[in-house]
Each structure stands twice: as C-alpha cells, then as structure tokens.
Design an enzyme around this catalytic site. Structure first.
Site, PDB file in Angstrom:
ATOM      1  N   ASP A   2      31.884  55.329  13.153  1.00 29.62           N
ATOM      2  CA  ASP A   2      32.562  56.139  12.121  1.00 29.62           C
ATOM      3  C   ASP A   2      32.014  55.986  10.697  1.00 29.62           C
ATOM      4  OD1 ASP A   2      34.179  55.926  14.351  1.00 29.62           O
ATOM      5  OD2 ASP A   2      35.947  55.241  13.270  1.00 29.62           O
TER       6      ASP A   2
ATOM      7  N   GLU B 213      43.184  58.607  16.139  1.00 24.93           N
ATOM      8  CA  GLU B 213      42.348  57.769  15.282  1.00 24.93           C
ATOM      9  C   GLU B 213      41.990  58.530  14.001  1.00 24.93           C
ATOM     10  OE1 GLU B 213      40.189  54.927  18.538  1.00 24.93           O
ATOM     11  OE2 GLU B 213      39.101  56.738  18.111  1.00 24.93           O
TER      12      GLU B 213
HETATM   13  C1  FRU Z   1      37.143  55.588  15.967  1.00 23.46           C
HETATM   14  C2  FRU Z   1      37.469  54.115  16.067  1.00 23.46           C
HETATM   15  C3  FRU Z   1      38.563  53.735  15.079  1.00 23.46           C
HETATM   16  C4  FRU Z   1      38.318  52.278  14.834  1.00 23.46           C
HETATM   17  C5  FRU Z   1      36.809  52.200  14.918  1.00 23.46           C
HETATM   18  C6  FRU Z   1      36.283  50.936  15.567  1.00 23.46           C
HETATM   19  O1  FRU Z   1      35.896  55.912  16.474  1.00 23.46           O
HETATM   20  O2  FRU Z   1      37.836  53.767  17.380  1.00 23.46           O
HETATM   21  O3  FRU Z   1      39.871  54.007  15.514  1.00 23.46           O
HETATM   22  O4  FRU Z   1      38.805  51.878  13.598  1.00 23.46           O
HETATM   23  O5  FRU Z   1      36.366  53.307  15.670  1.00 23.46           O
HETATM   24  O6  FRU Z   1      34.892  50.849  15.414  1.00 23.46           O
END
Ligand code: FRU
Length: 500
Positions: A22, A204
């Site tokens: 992300d 998310e």
């Molecule tokens: C989204 C996610 C988020 C988390 C992060 C972990 O892709 O799963 O919810 O904070 O990636 O890397």
C-alpha cells in the site's frame, strides 16, 4: 534476472529491492509530494512490515528516502496517513528558535497502525526534518479499542467543525468508524458507515475525500473502501460510495447507497488520496497489484508497483447517477516525439500496424466510432456491429488486446496472450460496460513495462492491469472486424523515463 530489468517500469514507482504494497502517508508539503509505503526491505515477499519513503516534486521523478518506521515489540508498521499540524493543535511541535533550520519545516505527523498478532492500535510519529525521519510519540497508542482487526487510519482536518477526522476500519466487522479529535491524541467516536456494498473478508484502507462534481460548482464526498479478499474479479478491489459528510457522519447521495468499483480489472488496490491539496486538485495513488498473486509475480529481487498519480472527481453519468472519474496527471510533460499514425478511417476487416520503441513507456490516445451497420463477412454471416481492437504484440507471437465491441458497447482487455506469468488467479480478460447504444469510445492508455492503465471515456471507466510479456511488446495494430471504424483522434507517444 533479466525479467527484473525488463519488468521494471520507467515512469511508475517501484522499490529497488524488497516487497512493496500500500501507498501510505501521501501528503503535499508545499514543495514535495511524499510517498511512504508498506515495505518489507529484506525479501520480495509480504510481511515484516516497515514504512519505506520517497519524495518527488512532480509525482514522477521519485527520490528514495530512508525507512521511517520499523516493526517493534508493539507490532509491524501497518498502513496509515500523514497530516500537517499547521497550528500545533497536538502540542507535539514546540516552537524552535528561528535560527534552528528545523523551524522552517512543516509540522508533519504520520498516523498508522501498530499491528501485533492480537492487537491493532492507532499510533502517531512526528517529523521535524521535512518528513525524512519520524519519532514515535510517548503517548502511543492514541486509539486502542482492544481489537485485532482495527486499522488503516486516514486523517484530515475538517475546517467547519475545527477538528481532525479519522476514518479507520473495523475490518472484520465491515465497518468504517469515524473519530474526531482536537489534538490528534484524544479521539472520540462519531459514527460508523457499515453494511453497504461488498463486504469481502476484510475492509481495509478507508478514505473520505471531498471532490468536484464535474460541470457544476458543487462537490460531493467520496467514501472509498478497499476489500480483500472477495472482489468480484477475485482477490482485492476498492469500492466507492458518493454522498455527503456533515462533520460526523457520511450519508449516501439521495439516501441510495449505490456503490461502484474503482477499477474493472483487478490490479488497483488500497488507494490513498493526497492530503493538503485543494478540492480541485484531488489526487490519489494506488498499489498496482492484487493480494491474490502479488507474491508470485515474476520478479526475483523486488515486487510491487504504484499506479500513476490520478486526479479524481465525480461526474453525473447519462443515467443520472454520479460516478467516480480518474485521470492520469502530468503525462503531457513526459511526451517525446509523437509516433505517426496516418490513418483516420479503417474499412471493415483491415489492420494498420505501427512500430514502438522497446523498453519505453507508451501513451496512446484514441477516439473512434464504429459504423452502424455491419458488412457481410466472407463466410456469409452478417452479424451485428463489429469490433475494433488494439493489439500490442511482438515477433514471439505474444499479444495484449484492448477491444471495443460496437454491439454490446463493452470495452475489454485480454492479457491471456502474454506468456511471462501463468497463475490460476491471474485472470486473463476483463470488460467494462460503457454507455449503451453508443458505438463510440475514447481511451487513454499507458503501457509501461509490467503495467497497463486504461482510462476510458474520459476516466469514467478505469482498468489497471499487470502484464507480463516474455519479450517487450514492440508494435501496436489497429483492426476492424465486420464494421468500418472512423478514427477521430489517434496519438501515440513514447514517454521520457523518470525513474532510474
Ligand atoms: C492492505 C493491508 C492493510 C494493512 C497493510 C499491511 O493491503 O492489508 O489493511 O494495513 O496492507 O501491509
């Protein structure tokens, strides 16, 4: 490996080594656009999550920075955001003497999730050196509801109510919770947005942003929620809702909780909107990947790419509903000499081919319409209005097709003719339904190494796809089936590389 080189994009951000997912902490500080990101620096696999950093003045030439957050005994450093505390509402930025160079730096803070196996909390770190390094505050965590699925805070300052608003997910309960704070440290629960749209397994990376309603002086609020897994196309996707925010609660437009997907392919996830830009400049970047196969994609030393920076707004469509619009920002500045495409009319059953430079990003803009009636095919079938295809290919027989079907008014992309990556979840084709009964489409696409971005009908349908040809695709053909096509606009440009 040669693939690592061949698939390295030239205008999209990717990490030199390790695994990236992300985008985090997207903020414009008046000089730099910051891009932090979920990062495993030691292996090209997800996990052991740090925050990596980069910054840019134009959203294309990125300068790598140091790791700003590491895993600690409190957990890994999961996704979050950045804000500038201009008025030091938090008290975390005591005044420095004017002679101290740090006094000129913005009051940058990041708000992120500390993720331990049994507990996810929201934490803060501050920077006094313009976002190069961060120090975690001693008051952490600032928000703890004793949950193991509570993450991805996104904070903005809401001027009308004079306070900070955080959206954060209770991921397994499929809720976006809204919190308010006057000092970034004490948070009060305001409302929840829940039971709408697609659930998936986890909610998310929520984002709430005010954007322009095109062609009017009005604005709307967009509630963007990423879900994983459980996307209609498989794996992860991001959905959006259009509505209003009153400082406490998000309500959908006309009380109809209609949702849309941000992408008709499956490789755009966990988008984040830039903080500290005006409404008319609303900008986002997403992770150009999908949790279903992100650890399998054929690179060996690095994995993970970001999308191009995209302007976002909303537009009232022909059916009266308001939809998300995404357009790439700043490509005009990267264009090299246009590749000639001297044809404006393609009779039925014809093909025109143009050679492309290898290992250079390509922008292609086309506007075309299909004639209403199909001609008789040689085999005696007349059929309905035909198809128009754009094929990127190479001498090895690999082919990446983008097509428009004049009868059903759908645009499709087919990556199944590329041989560099075979995975059961790596879906071969995707399609988008465009305006019915309109045998015309416009498309702006960018093909850059392992990435393809399609912006259809001025950004109302967007497709983002990873593509893995074994060899670079070094020509593009335009073909008709049983209907002639008129090409009102066709421009092809190689784009100047902005990444080493
Ligand atoms: C989204 C996610 C988020 C988390 C992060 C972990 O892709 O799963 O919810 O904070 O990636 O890397």
């Amino acid at each position: 490996s040669p693939q690592d080189y061949q698939y390295r994009p030239s205008i999209h951000f990717s990490p030199s080594v390790g695994f990236m997912n992300d985008p985090n902490g997207l903020i414009y500080d008046g000089e730099f656009f910051h891009l932090y990101y979920q990062y495993n620096p030691i292996a090209p696999y997800a996990g052991y999550v740090h925050w990596g950093s980069a910054k840019s003045k134009d959203l294309y030439s990125w300068e790598d920075g140091p790791i700003v957050l590491k895993p600690t005994t409190a957990g890994e450093a999961f996704s979050g955001c950045a804000i500038i505390d201009h008025d030091n509402t938090s008290g975390l930025f005591p005044a420095l003497p004017a002679t101290d160079p740090r006094s000129k730096e913005p009051n940058l803070a990041i708000v992120y999730t500390r993720a331990a196996p049994k507990l996810q909390t929201q934490d803060i770190a501050i920077s006094r050196d313009g976002g190069t390094t961060y120090t975690e505050i001693s008051a952490n965590p600032v928000l703890d509801i004793h949950s193991n699925s509570f993450r991805d805070p996104k904070v903005f300052f809401h001027a009308p109510s004079g306070r900070w608003i955080m959206t954060v997910v209770q991921s397994r309960l499929h809720k976006v919770s809204f919190y308010g704070s006057f000092n970034l440290k004490d948070w009060m629960h305001l409302s929840d947005f829940e039971s709408a749209g697609l659930f998936g397994v986890d909610y998310e990376c929520p984002n709430l942003i005010e954007v322009q309603l095109e062609g009017t002086n009005e604005t709307r609020w967009l509630m963007l929620i990423s879900i994983n897994p459980g996307a209609p196309q498989g794996g992860s996707t991001t959905q959006y809702f259009v509505g209003f925010f009153d400082g406490e609660r998000f309500t959908a437009e006309d009380a109809h909780t209609v949702f849309g997907l941000t992408d008709f392919c499956k490789d755009s996830y966990a988008l984040q909107c830039y903080e500290n830009l005006s409404i008319s400049q609303a900008t986002m970047i997403a992770w150009l990947g999908n949790w279903q196969y992100c650890e399998q994609v054929p690179h060996s030393t690095w994995r993970g790419v970001m999308t191009l920076p995209r302007h976002i707004s909303v537009r009232r469509d022909t059916d009266g509903w308001i939809r998300l619009v995404q357009r790439p920002i700043g490509l005009e500045n990267l264009r090299l000499s246009q590749i000639p495409t001297p044809f404006h009319h393609l009779p039925a059953l014809t093909t025109q081919t143009v050679a492309l430079p290898k290992n250079q990003a390509i922008e292609l803009i086309i506007k075309a319409s299909l004639e209403p009636r199909s001609q008789m095919l040689p085999d005696g079938t007349s059929g309905r209005a035909g198809r128009f295809t754009i094929d990127f290919s190479n001498a090895q027989g690999e082919k990446l097709t983008i097509g428009f079907d004049g009868f059903s008014c759908q645009l499709w992309v087919e990556r199944g003719g590329l041989k560099g990556f075979m995975d059961p979840f790596f879906t071969r084709e995707f399609s988008a339904a465009l305006t019915p009964d309109v045998r015309e489409f416009s498309l702006r696409l960018v093909y850059d190494a392992c990435t393809l971005e399609l912006y259809v009908n001025d950004g109302i349908a967007v497709g983002t796809a990873l593509v893995f040809p074994q060899e670079p695709l070094d020509r593009v053909s335009f073909s008709t089936t049983n209907t002639a096509a008129n090409i009102q606009q066709l421009e092809v440009y190689p784009l100047r590389a902005t990444m080493p």
